[in-house]
Design a protein around this motif. Structure first.
Motif, PDB file in Angstrom:
ATOM      1  N   VAL A 165      -4.967  -1.724  -7.086  1.00 48.82           N
ATOM      2  CA  VAL A 165      -6.194  -0.932  -7.151  1.00 48.82           C
ATOM      3  C   VAL A 165      -5.930   0.475  -6.637  1.00 48.82           C
ATOM      4  CG1 VAL A 165      -7.770  -2.869  -7.012  1.00 48.82           C
ATOM      5  CG2 VAL A 165      -6.928  -1.855  -4.910  1.00 48.82           C
ATOM      6  N   ALA A 166      -6.653   1.455  -7.190  1.00 50.00           N
ATOM      7  CA  ALA A 166      -6.502   2.859  -6.803  1.00 50.00           C
ATOM      8  C   ALA A 166      -7.761   3.327  -6.098  1.00 50.00           C
ATOM      9  CB  ALA A 166      -6.239   3.706  -8.041  1.00 50.00           C
ATOM     10  N   ASP A 167      -7.587   3.994  -4.974  1.00 55.84           N
ATOM     11  CA  ASP A 167      -8.712   4.497  -4.194  1.00 55.84           C
ATOM     12  C   ASP A 167      -8.363   5.878  -3.654  1.00 55.84           C
ATOM     13  OD1 ASP A 167     -10.571   2.003  -3.811  1.00 55.84           O
ATOM     14  OD2 ASP A 167      -8.517   1.292  -3.502  1.00 55.84           O
ATOM     15  N   PRO A 168      -9.362   6.582  -3.123  1.00 57.10           N
ATOM     16  CA  PRO A 168      -9.064   7.885  -2.514  1.00 57.10           C
ATOM     17  C   PRO A 168      -8.086   7.728  -1.351  1.00 57.10           C
ATOM     18  CG  PRO A 168     -11.419   7.635  -2.852  1.00 57.10           C
ATOM     19  CD  PRO A 168     -10.792   6.299  -3.137  1.00 57.10           C
ATOM     20  N   ARG A 169      -7.253   8.738  -1.164  1.00 52.33           N
ATOM     21  CA  ARG A 169      -6.301   8.713  -0.062  1.00 52.33           C
ATOM     22  C   ARG A 169      -7.041   8.830   1.266  1.00 52.33           C
ATOM     23  NH1 ARG A 169      -2.256  13.302  -2.311  1.00 52.33           N
ATOM     24  NH2 ARG A 169      -4.251  14.399  -2.423  1.00 52.33           N
ATOM     25  N   ILE A 170      -6.431   8.305   2.304  1.00 56.09           N
ATOM     26  CA  ILE A 170      -7.069   8.330   3.621  1.00 56.09           C
ATOM     27  C   ILE A 170      -6.180   9.053   4.620  1.00 56.09           C
ATOM     28  CG2 ILE A 170      -8.413   6.253   3.260  1.00 56.09           C
ATOM     29  CD1 ILE A 170      -6.317   4.631   4.543  1.00 56.09           C
ATOM     30  N   GLY A 171      -6.790   9.481   5.692  1.00 57.30           N
ATOM     31  CA  GLY A 171      -6.011  10.103   6.762  1.00 57.30           C
ATOM     32  C   GLY A 171      -5.635  11.539   6.514  1.00 57.30           C
ATOM     33  N   ILE A 172      -6.192  12.170   5.494  1.00 57.89           N
ATOM     34  CA  ILE A 172      -5.887  13.568   5.207  1.00 57.89           C
ATOM     35  C   ILE A 172      -7.159  14.385   5.291  1.00 57.89           C
ATOM     36  CG2 ILE A 172      -3.854  13.103   3.810  1.00 57.89           C
ATOM     37  CD1 ILE A 172      -5.582  13.352   1.339  1.00 57.89           C
ATOM     38  N   SER A 173      -6.972  15.708   5.407  1.00 62.93           N
ATOM     39  CA  SER A 173      -8.147  16.551   5.623  1.00 62.93           C
ATOM     40  C   SER A 173      -8.473  17.429   4.421  1.00 62.93           C
ATOM     41  CB  SER A 173      -7.924  17.428   6.857  1.00 62.93           C
ATOM     42  OG  SER A 173      -6.698  18.121   6.754  1.00 62.93           O
ATOM     43  N   CYS A 174      -7.655  17.325   3.369  1.00 59.77           N
ATOM     44  CA  CYS A 174      -7.984  18.095   2.168  1.00 59.77           C
ATOM     45  C   CYS A 174      -7.573  17.295   0.938  1.00 59.77           C
ATOM     46  CB  CYS A 174      -7.248  19.436   2.189  1.00 59.77           C
ATOM     47  SG  CYS A 174      -5.464  19.278   2.335  1.00 59.77           S
ATOM     48  N   ALA A 175      -8.032  17.742  -0.219  1.00 59.24           N
ATOM     49  CA  ALA A 175      -7.727  17.050  -1.480  1.00 59.24           C
ATOM     50  C   ALA A 175      -8.019  15.560  -1.371  1.00 59.24           C
ATOM     51  CB  ALA A 175      -6.262  17.281  -1.879  1.00 59.24           C
ATOM     52  N   LYS A 176      -9.165  15.259  -0.778  1.00 58.07           N
ATOM     53  CA  LYS A 176      -9.509  13.855  -0.533  1.00 58.07           C
ATOM     54  C   LYS A 176      -9.930  13.111  -1.793  1.00 58.07           C
ATOM     55  CE  LYS A 176     -11.049  14.203   4.292  1.00 58.07           C
ATOM     56  NZ  LYS A 176     -11.758  15.333   4.853  1.00 58.07           N
ATOM     57  N   ASP A 177     -10.191  13.864  -2.846  1.00 57.64           N
ATOM     58  CA  ASP A 177     -10.784  13.236  -4.018  1.00 57.64           C
ATOM     59  C   ASP A 177      -9.801  12.513  -4.925  1.00 57.64           C
ATOM     60  OD1 ASP A 177     -13.179  14.211  -3.126  1.00 57.64           O
ATOM     61  OD2 ASP A 177     -13.098  16.015  -4.369  1.00 57.64           O
ATOM     62  N   PHE A 178      -8.538  12.910  -4.878  1.00 55.36           N
ATOM     63  CA  PHE A 178      -7.580  12.255  -5.771  1.00 55.36           C
ATOM     64  C   PHE A 178      -7.446  10.765  -5.433  1.00 55.36           C
ATOM     65  CE2 PHE A 178      -5.956  16.710  -5.511  1.00 55.36           C
ATOM     66  CZ  PHE A 178      -6.199  17.059  -6.834  1.00 55.36           C
ATOM     67  N   PRO A 179      -7.676   9.898  -6.386  1.00 53.60           N
ATOM     68  CA  PRO A 179      -7.619   8.450  -6.115  1.00 53.60           C
ATOM     69  C   PRO A 179      -6.180   7.933  -6.166  1.00 53.60           C
ATOM     70  CG  PRO A 179      -8.254   8.807  -8.379  1.00 53.60           C
ATOM     71  CD  PRO A 179      -8.074  10.183  -7.751  1.00 53.60           C
ATOM     72  N   TRP A 180      -5.382   8.401  -5.236  1.00 51.28           N
ATOM     73  CA  TRP A 180      -3.953   8.103  -5.293  1.00 51.28           C
ATOM     74  C   TRP A 180      -3.460   7.234  -4.160  1.00 51.28           C
ATOM     75  CZ3 TRP A 180      -2.406  13.832  -6.600  1.00 51.28           C
ATOM     76  CH2 TRP A 180      -2.730  14.078  -7.942  1.00 51.28           C
ATOM     77  N   ARG A 181      -4.373   6.476  -3.597  1.00 51.77           N
ATOM     78  CA  ARG A 181      -3.957   5.420  -2.676  1.00 51.77           C
ATOM     79  C   ARG A 181      -3.921   4.140  -3.502  1.00 51.77           C
ATOM     80  NH1 ARG A 181      -7.713   2.047   1.485  1.00 51.77           N
ATOM     81  NH2 ARG A 181      -6.073   0.968   2.613  1.00 51.77           N
ATOM     82  N   PHE A 182      -2.762   3.506  -3.507  1.00 48.62           N
ATOM     83  CA  PHE A 182      -2.598   2.314  -4.330  1.00 48.62           C
ATOM     84  C   PHE A 182      -2.341   1.108  -3.439  1.00 48.62           C
ATOM     85  CE2 PHE A 182      -1.218   6.007  -6.765  1.00 48.62           C
ATOM     86  CZ  PHE A 182      -2.036   5.890  -7.883  1.00 48.62           C
ATOM     87  N   SER A 183      -3.056   0.037  -3.688  1.00 47.54           N
ATOM     88  CA  SER A 183      -2.812  -1.146  -2.868  1.00 47.54           C
ATOM     89  C   SER A 183      -2.929  -2.427  -3.675  1.00 47.54           C
ATOM     90  CB  SER A 183      -3.758  -1.167  -1.666  1.00 47.54           C
ATOM     91  OG  SER A 183      -5.055  -0.774  -2.034  1.00 47.54           O
ATOM     92  N   GLU A 189       0.840  -1.199   0.000  1.00 45.19           N
ATOM     93  CA  GLU A 189       0.000   0.000   0.000  1.00 45.19           C
ATOM     94  C   GLU A 189       0.878   1.253   0.000  1.00 45.19           C
ATOM     95  OE1 GLU A 189      -2.759   0.108   3.276  1.00 45.19           O
ATOM     96  OE2 GLU A 189      -3.237   2.213   2.966  1.00 45.19           O
ATOM     97  N   THR A 190       0.515   2.195  -0.871  1.00 44.49           N
ATOM     98  CA  THR A 190       1.228   3.477  -0.941  1.00 44.49           C
ATOM     99  C   THR A 190       0.206   4.596  -1.135  1.00 44.49           C
ATOM    100  OG1 THR A 190       1.438   3.483  -3.350  1.00 44.49           O
ATOM    101  CG2 THR A 190       3.204   2.395  -2.121  1.00 44.49           C
ATOM    102  N   GLU A 191       0.677   5.819  -0.963  1.00 44.93           N
ATOM    103  CA  GLU A 191      -0.118   6.966  -1.379  1.00 44.93           C
ATOM    104  C   GLU A 191       0.799   7.931  -2.100  1.00 44.93           C
ATOM    105  OE1 GLU A 191      -3.783   7.254   1.824  1.00 44.93           O
ATOM    106  OE2 GLU A 191      -2.211   8.748   1.887  1.00 44.93           O
ATOM    107  N   ALA A 192       0.277   8.532  -3.168  1.00 47.55           N
ATOM    108  CA  ALA A 192       1.068   9.486  -3.945  1.00 47.55           C
ATOM    109  C   ALA A 192       0.671  10.907  -3.575  1.00 47.55           C
ATOM    110  CB  ALA A 192       0.839   9.256  -5.432  1.00 47.55           C
ATOM    111  N   TYR A 193       1.682  11.755  -3.440  1.00 49.90           N
ATOM    112  CA  TYR A 193       1.459  13.186  -3.193  1.00 49.90           C
ATOM    113  C   TYR A 193       2.196  13.944  -4.279  1.00 49.90           C
ATOM    114  CZ  TYR A 193      -0.634  11.834   1.147  1.00 49.90           C
ATOM    115  OH  TYR A 193      -1.489  11.275   2.055  1.00 49.90           O
TER     116      TYR A 193
END
Length: 175
Positions: free
Chosen positions: A141-159, A17-21
């Motif tokens: 699979v790509a999903d919305p990032r978690i644990g953040i309070s803004c820009a939640k819509d970018f589907p940049w959580r990859f697992s 699992e990763t998240e892209a910023y």
DNA sequence: CGCTAGATGAGA
DNA sequence: CTCATCTAGCGA
């Protein structure tokens, strides 16, 4: 990066699992508000570790990637432990393998990652690197990032699909 | 199982 | 003041 093996001294684990910023225009990226983060991107090559401390308790491991307008910082969020499991258990004070590295703060504790690893080059040191692995049927699979309070819509959580080692289970469509 | 509170330190 | 988190403790 999902599917590679993160080697960290005596320990290793599969990145599940990763998240892209994104360095440019991503409100949730440190570079959006922190001059120090932008300076880090400027002076480092891709593959540099970006390690920071948060919530007064947890270290986060990130990797710098570069691609012009797609410069980014990748948060490593979860691993499937592969080597040095007893050492991870000792550092975490837990037995359950699924809980050793199932979160960004957990995996840094399991691998003993701290500030002293900030800015090290993860492309030149065999003791701290990402190793490619032969993966025949790798499904990411790509999903919305978690644990953040803004820009939640970018589907940049990859697992890794259906991995039991992720931090928070990916929501699966009902059928 | 789910939810909440609170720890705790660095950057701006 | 915020924050890319975690765990203990509580209740169902």
């Amino acid at each position: 990066m999902v599917g590679t093996e993160l080697v960290w001294e005596k320990c290793a684990g599969l990145v599940v699992e990763t998240e892209a910023y994104l360095v440019e225009g991503d409100e949730a990226c440190h570079t959006f508000k922190r001059p120090s983060a932008r300076a880090f991107v400027e002076r480092n090559k891709p593959g540099a570790a970006y390690v920071y401390f948060t919530y007064g308790a947890h270290w986060m491991l990130n990797v710098l990637v570069k691609g012009g307008p797609r410069d980014g910082i990748i948060l490593i969020r979860a691993l499937e432990p592969r080597r040095g499991i007893d050492l991870m258990r000792k550092r975490r004070g837990l037995e359950d393998v699924r809980r050793l590295c199932s979160g960004p703060g957990k995996l840094t504790q399991a691998l003993a990652i701290t500030k002293r690893h900030h800015e090290i080059d993860l492309c030149s040191d065999p003791a701290h690197c990402f190793r490619a692995r032969p993966n025949d049927n790798l499904e990411v699979v790509a999903d919305p990032r978690i644990g953040i309070s803004c820009a939640k819509d970018f589907p940049w959580r990859f697992s890794l699909r259906d991995s039991p080692f992720v931090s928070v289970p990916v929501k699966r469509p009902r059928r």
